[in-house]
Design a protein around this motif. Structure first.
Motif, PDB file in Angstrom:
ATOM      1  N   MET A  97       0.833  -1.203   0.000  1.00  0.00           N
ATOM      2  CA  MET A  97       0.000   0.000   0.000  1.00  0.00           C
ATOM      3  C   MET A  97       0.869   1.255   0.000  1.00  0.00           C
ATOM      4  SD  MET A  97      -3.153  -0.946  -0.063  1.00  0.00           S
ATOM      5  CE  MET A  97      -4.209   0.251   0.675  1.00  0.00           C
ATOM      6  N   MET A  98       1.955   1.222   0.744  1.00  0.00           N
ATOM      7  CA  MET A  98       2.855   2.379   0.790  1.00  0.00           C
ATOM      8  C   MET A  98       3.506   2.607  -0.572  1.00  0.00           C
ATOM      9  SD  MET A  98       2.444   3.442   3.758  1.00  0.00           S
ATOM     10  CE  MET A  98       3.322   3.891   5.200  1.00  0.00           C
ATOM     11  N   ARG A  99       3.923   1.532  -1.212  1.00  0.00           N
ATOM     12  CA  ARG A  99       4.542   1.667  -2.532  1.00  0.00           C
ATOM     13  C   ARG A  99       3.517   2.132  -3.566  1.00  0.00           C
ATOM     14  NH1 ARG A  99       7.646  -3.219  -0.832  1.00  0.00           N
ATOM     15  NH2 ARG A  99       9.705  -2.419  -0.364  1.00  0.00           N
ATOM     16  N   GLY A 100       2.293   1.618  -3.460  1.00  0.00           N
ATOM     17  CA  GLY A 100       1.227   2.064  -4.356  1.00  0.00           C
ATOM     18  C   GLY A 100       0.922   3.533  -4.167  1.00  0.00           C
ATOM     19  N   LEU A 101       0.878   3.973  -2.913  1.00  0.00           N
ATOM     20  CA  LEU A 101       0.656   5.385  -2.619  1.00  0.00           C
ATOM     21  C   LEU A 101       1.786   6.231  -3.190  1.00  0.00           C
ATOM     22  CD1 LEU A 101      -0.895   7.664  -1.235  1.00  0.00           C
ATOM     23  CD2 LEU A 101       0.356   7.102   0.876  1.00  0.00           C
ATOM     24  N   ARG A 102       3.021   5.773  -3.035  1.00  0.00           N
ATOM     25  CA  ARG A 102       4.168   6.510  -3.568  1.00  0.00           C
ATOM     26  C   ARG A 102       4.068   6.635  -5.090  1.00  0.00           C
ATOM     27  NH1 ARG A 102       6.853  10.125  -1.823  1.00  0.00           N
ATOM     28  NH2 ARG A 102       6.055  10.999  -3.714  1.00  0.00           N
ATOM     29  N   ALA A 103       3.708   5.547  -5.756  1.00  0.00           N
ATOM     30  CA  ALA A 103       3.575   5.573  -7.216  1.00  0.00           C
ATOM     31  C   ALA A 103       2.449   6.517  -7.629  1.00  0.00           C
ATOM     32  CB  ALA A 103       3.318   4.167  -7.754  1.00  0.00           C
ATOM     33  N   ALA A 104       1.328   6.489  -6.906  1.00  0.00           N
ATOM     34  CA  ALA A 104       0.205   7.364  -7.240  1.00  0.00           C
ATOM     35  C   ALA A 104       0.572   8.835  -7.044  1.00  0.00           C
ATOM     36  CB  ALA A 104      -1.017   7.003  -6.392  1.00  0.00           C
ATOM     37  N   VAL A 105       1.253   9.138  -5.959  1.00  0.00           N
ATOM     38  CA  VAL A 105       1.674  10.523  -5.707  1.00  0.00           C
ATOM     39  C   VAL A 105       2.676  10.973  -6.765  1.00  0.00           C
ATOM     40  CG1 VAL A 105       2.914  12.028  -4.088  1.00  0.00           C
ATOM     41  CG2 VAL A 105       1.139  10.486  -3.250  1.00  0.00           C
ATOM     42  N   LEU A 118       0.756  11.833  -9.875  1.00  0.00           N
ATOM     43  CA  LEU A 118       0.064  13.117  -9.721  1.00  0.00           C
ATOM     44  C   LEU A 118       1.035  14.282  -9.880  1.00  0.00           C
ATOM     45  CD1 LEU A 118      -2.308  12.440  -6.697  1.00  0.00           C
ATOM     46  CD2 LEU A 118      -3.003  13.040  -9.022  1.00  0.00           C
ATOM     47  N   LEU A 119       2.174  14.188  -9.224  1.00  0.00           N
ATOM     48  CA  LEU A 119       3.143  15.278  -9.281  1.00  0.00           C
ATOM     49  C   LEU A 119       3.766  15.410 -10.670  1.00  0.00           C
ATOM     50  CD1 LEU A 119       4.843  14.838  -5.796  1.00  0.00           C
ATOM     51  CD2 LEU A 119       3.094  16.503  -6.482  1.00  0.00           C
ATOM     52  N   GLU A 120       3.969  14.290 -11.352  1.00  0.00           N
ATOM     53  CA  GLU A 120       4.535  14.334 -12.701  1.00  0.00           C
ATOM     54  C   GLU A 120       3.573  15.037 -13.665  1.00  0.00           C
ATOM     55  OE1 GLU A 120       5.808  11.319 -16.295  1.00  0.00           O
ATOM     56  OE2 GLU A 120       5.891  10.581 -14.239  1.00  0.00           O
ATOM     57  N   GLU A 121       2.290  14.685 -13.571  1.00  0.00           N
ATOM     58  CA  GLU A 121       1.310  15.316 -14.461  1.00  0.00           C
ATOM     59  C   GLU A 121       1.036  16.759 -14.030  1.00  0.00           C
ATOM     60  OE1 GLU A 121      -3.220  14.621 -16.244  1.00  0.00           O
ATOM     61  OE2 GLU A 121      -2.346  13.115 -14.909  1.00  0.00           O
ATOM     62  N   GLY A 122       1.045  17.010 -12.743  1.00  0.00           N
ATOM     63  CA  GLY A 122       0.735  18.329 -12.193  1.00  0.00           C
ATOM     64  C   GLY A 122      -0.729  18.391 -11.785  1.00  0.00           C
TER      65      GLY A 122
END
Length: 180
Positions: free
Chosen positions: A36-44, A47-51
């Motif tokens: 879950m932590m790794r999934g959250l990191r990937a999702a964040v 989000l930050l890459e796209e803006g």
């Protein structure tokens, strides 16, 4: 935190007081679910890459495509006016005599298309199409095409392709530059 201080139920796991104490030192008091932590990191990271502004604009663009499809089908949104429209999900009213629960069940059974149910007093009267998250125009168009098939199967008098075409027209008129 105030509620946790006065709560009488005993607890060990997920005690927000312990979490707050450990967080001051940069730790977590329990064994975290690392997947879950790794999934959250990937999702964040995504989000930050796209803006965030671009993410919100994408959700608005996709939602408007669904709204245009709904209008092309001759159906109406549950939200009565644009100020109430959601850029995360659209609840679409069905004509009297069409059971939304049956539409949703059959859409999944025949096409493996997952539509959302109406909640509370809207149960059986509306279905929902989500347009939030890691989603793009082609994915929305696929959902709209499947929805058109399910609507026709349910007896709703729509012109096949009308909603997809309305969304395509909107998407073409509101293109965004592709990320390199």
């Amino acid at each position: 935190m105030a509620a946790a201080e006065t709560a009488k139920l005993g607890r060990y796991y997920f005690d927000v007081r312990a979490m707050a104490r450990w967080a001051l030192e940069g730790w977590y008091p329990y064994t975290p679910a690392m997947t879950m932590m790794r999934g959250l990191r990937a999702a964040v990271d995504m989000l930050l890459e796209e803006g965030l502004d671009e993410v919100f604009a994408r959700h608005r663009r996709l939602a408007e495509g669904v709204r245009r499809a709904t209008a092309a089908w001759g159906l109406v949104l549950c939200a009565k006016r644009p100020a109430l429209f959601s850029d995360t999900v659209s609840a679409i009213r069905l004509p009297d005599g069409i059971d939304a629960a049956a539409l949703i069940r059959d859409a999944y059974g025949r096409y493996r298309l997952s539509l959302g149910v109406g909640l509370g007093p809207l149960a059986g009267k509306v279905f929902r199409i989500g347009h939030l998250g890691d989603l793009n125009e082609v994915m929305v168009l696929a959902a709209l095409g499947g929805t058109e098939l399910a609507l026709r199967d349910a007896g709703v008098k729509i012109e096949l392709g009308s909603g997809v075409a309305a969304a395509q027209t909107h998407f073409l008129a509101n293109r965004v530059a592709l990320a390199r």
